[in-house]
Design a protein around this motif. Sequence first.
Motif, PDB file in Angstrom:
ATOM      1  N   TYR A  28       0.808  -1.221   0.000  1.00 37.87           N
ATOM      2  CA  TYR A  28       0.000   0.000   0.000  1.00 37.87           C
ATOM      3  C   TYR A  28       0.841   1.272   0.000  1.00 37.87           C
ATOM      4  O   TYR A  28       0.554   2.224  -0.705  1.00 37.87           O
ATOM      5  CB  TYR A  28      -0.904   0.034   1.237  1.00 37.87           C
ATOM      6  N   LYS A  29       1.867   1.299   0.856  1.00 39.77           N
ATOM      7  CA  LYS A  29       2.619   2.530   1.072  1.00 39.77           C
ATOM      8  C   LYS A  29       3.697   2.771   0.021  1.00 39.77           C
ATOM      9  O   LYS A  29       4.447   3.723   0.118  1.00 39.77           O
ATOM     10  CB  LYS A  29       3.263   2.499   2.465  1.00 39.77           C
ATOM     11  N   LEU A  31      -7.581   0.847  -1.888  1.00 41.17           N
ATOM     12  CA  LEU A  31      -6.821   1.894  -1.196  1.00 41.17           C
ATOM     13  C   LEU A  31      -7.762   2.765  -0.357  1.00 41.17           C
ATOM     14  O   LEU A  31      -7.469   3.059   0.813  1.00 41.17           O
ATOM     15  CB  LEU A  31      -6.072   2.752  -2.209  1.00 41.17           C
ATOM     16  N   ILE A  32      -8.885   3.169  -0.916  1.00 42.48           N
ATOM     17  CA  ILE A  32      -9.842   4.019  -0.195  1.00 42.48           C
ATOM     18  C   ILE A  32     -10.431   3.284   1.001  1.00 42.48           C
ATOM     19  O   ILE A  32     -10.549   3.835   2.102  1.00 42.48           O
ATOM     20  CB  ILE A  32     -10.972   4.491  -1.145  1.00 42.48           C
ATOM     21  N   ARG A  33     -10.773   2.000   0.802  1.00 44.59           N
ATOM     22  CA  ARG A  33     -11.314   1.197   1.911  1.00 44.59           C
ATOM     23  C   ARG A  33     -10.293   1.080   3.041  1.00 44.59           C
ATOM     24  O   ARG A  33     -10.633   1.175   4.218  1.00 44.59           O
ATOM     25  CB  ARG A  33     -11.691  -0.205   1.415  1.00 44.59           C
ATOM     26  N   THR A  34      -9.042   0.849   2.671  1.00 50.03           N
ATOM     27  CA  THR A  34      -7.999   0.660   3.680  1.00 50.03           C
ATOM     28  C   THR A  34      -7.779   1.928   4.491  1.00 50.03           C
ATOM     29  O   THR A  34      -7.614   1.882   5.712  1.00 50.03           O
ATOM     30  CB  THR A  34      -6.687   0.230   3.004  1.00 50.03           C
ATOM     31  N   GLY A  43      -9.921   0.363   7.255  1.00 44.93           N
ATOM     32  CA  GLY A  43      -8.921  -0.612   7.667  1.00 44.93           C
ATOM     33  C   GLY A  43      -8.848  -1.791   6.711  1.00 44.93           C
ATOM     34  O   GLY A  43      -9.711  -1.982   5.858  1.00 44.93           O
ATOM     35  N   ARG A  44      -7.802  -2.571   6.865  1.00 42.96           N
ATOM     36  CA  ARG A  44      -7.592  -3.714   5.969  1.00 42.96           C
ATOM     37  C   ARG A  44      -8.599  -4.822   6.227  1.00 42.96           C
ATOM     38  O   ARG A  44      -9.077  -4.982   7.348  1.00 42.96           O
ATOM     39  CB  ARG A  44      -6.176  -4.245   6.137  1.00 42.96           C
ATOM     40  N   ASP A  45      -8.874  -5.574   5.201  1.00 38.42           N
ATOM     41  CA  ASP A  45      -9.815  -6.694   5.348  1.00 38.42           C
ATOM     42  C   ASP A  45      -9.256  -7.958   4.718  1.00 38.42           C
ATOM     43  O   ASP A  45      -9.989  -8.773   4.180  1.00 38.42           O
ATOM     44  CB  ASP A  45     -11.173  -6.346   4.733  1.00 38.42           C
ATOM     45  N   SER A  46      -7.928  -8.119   4.771  1.00 38.97           N
ATOM     46  CA  SER A  46      -7.243  -9.289   4.186  1.00 38.97           C
ATOM     47  C   SER A  46      -7.529  -9.422   2.695  1.00 38.97           C
ATOM     48  O   SER A  46      -7.641 -10.524   2.172  1.00 38.97           O
ATOM     49  CB  SER A  46      -7.652 -10.570   4.930  1.00 38.97           C
ATOM     50  N   ARG A  73     -10.534   7.487  14.570  1.00 39.81           N
ATOM     51  CA  ARG A  73     -11.719   7.451  13.720  1.00 39.81           C
ATOM     52  C   ARG A  73     -11.436   6.805  12.361  1.00 39.81           C
ATOM     53  O   ARG A  73     -12.235   6.031  11.843  1.00 39.81           O
ATOM     54  CB  ARG A  73     -12.258   8.868  13.509  1.00 39.81           C
ATOM     55  N   TYR A  74     -10.274   7.128  11.780  1.00 45.14           N
ATOM     56  CA  TYR A  74      -9.925   6.591  10.468  1.00 45.14           C
ATOM     57  C   TYR A  74      -8.719   5.671  10.575  1.00 45.14           C
ATOM     58  O   TYR A  74      -7.780   5.931  11.331  1.00 45.14           O
ATOM     59  CB  TYR A  74      -9.645   7.719   9.470  1.00 45.14           C
ATOM     60  N   ALA A  75      -8.742   4.605   9.798  1.00 43.09           N
ATOM     61  CA  ALA A  75      -7.701   3.578   9.890  1.00 43.09           C
ATOM     62  C   ALA A  75      -6.311   4.136   9.629  1.00 43.09           C
ATOM     63  O   ALA A  75      -5.340   3.736  10.271  1.00 43.09           O
ATOM     64  CB  ALA A  75      -8.009   2.446   8.904  1.00 43.09           C
ATOM     65  N   ILE A  76      -6.200   5.068   8.682  1.00 37.82           N
ATOM     66  CA  ILE A  76      -4.880   5.584   8.320  1.00 37.82           C
ATOM     67  C   ILE A  76      -4.211   6.282   9.497  1.00 37.82           C
ATOM     68  O   ILE A  76      -2.984   6.319   9.609  1.00 37.82           O
ATOM     69  CB  ILE A  76      -4.982   6.544   7.113  1.00 37.82           C
ATOM     70  N   LEU A  77      -5.024   6.809  10.438  1.00 34.93           N
ATOM     71  CA  LEU A  77      -4.456   7.506  11.588  1.00 34.93           C
ATOM     72  C   LEU A  77      -3.746   6.548  12.534  1.00 34.93           C
ATOM     73  O   LEU A  77      -2.835   6.954  13.258  1.00 34.93           O
ATOM     74  CB  LEU A  77      -5.559   8.263  12.340  1.00 34.93           C
TER      75      LEU A  77
END
Length: 252
Positions: free
Chosen positions: A94-95, A117-120, A124-127, A179-183
């Motif tokens: 991803y990164k 990418l937007i979902r992650t 968050g990731r979902d395998s 609140r958001y996975a990326i954080l």
Amino acid sequence: EIASSGTTFDQAFAAGPGTPMSHGAMFTGQYPSETGILGPRTVPENLPIMAEWFQNRGYETFGIPGPAKISSEYGYDRGFNQYFETYTDDFPEYKSSTYIKRILTDSTNRLPLLRELIRTITKGRDSHTSFKFDILKDFIENSGGSPFFAFMNTTVAHLPYNPPRPYKQQFTPELNRPRYAILESLLGREQSIKRPNVRSDRLFELQTSEGISKYIADPQYASEEEMDVLRQWYYASIKYLDDQLSQFLQWL
């Protein structure tokens, strides 16, 4: 719904306690004692596998394995026109700049990669579960109505139990996380849960090989409340997978 219109097996048993043994049996129709597949090893060349049977009879064949234990390295891709492996260059990190480059240049998988990418970032990731369903749909649409055989291995209902945020939060509302996975990645913050007799660090350790071994050796290593949280996260994973499968079958 599937059970009511199909065949339900009230007693179903894996051919062995592990990915290679189970998949080796499913792919060949033979027990591990016959195939010799007792761990990560190449499927014997003299054994025809399921995808080859379909391919030889005119089917389009498409495979998406879950773990690398059933990768093309071990011959599980035999008979598949395409075997999409998310743990290889088929799916960049991803990164990485490679991921963005793939979104810009890969006309086949551009939209699935962008959605992933937007979902992650948000949930968050979902395998790779949603992503796998997306590229499976693309394969079916591109098959031109020909008969097809598709195999997909999902690992979201597998340790560690980490379904997308809304599902995990639904089953354990007291879960504390940004609140958001990326954080979580940017701030370096880990998930925690406030519940009596529940240690957040122990919860995550219990979802590793080392943690499982400690629990097997001493069941007191985990409190009943901690095991209850893990069960709830497992149910959340199952619920998520069930919803994904339902949406896919409606689309199909």
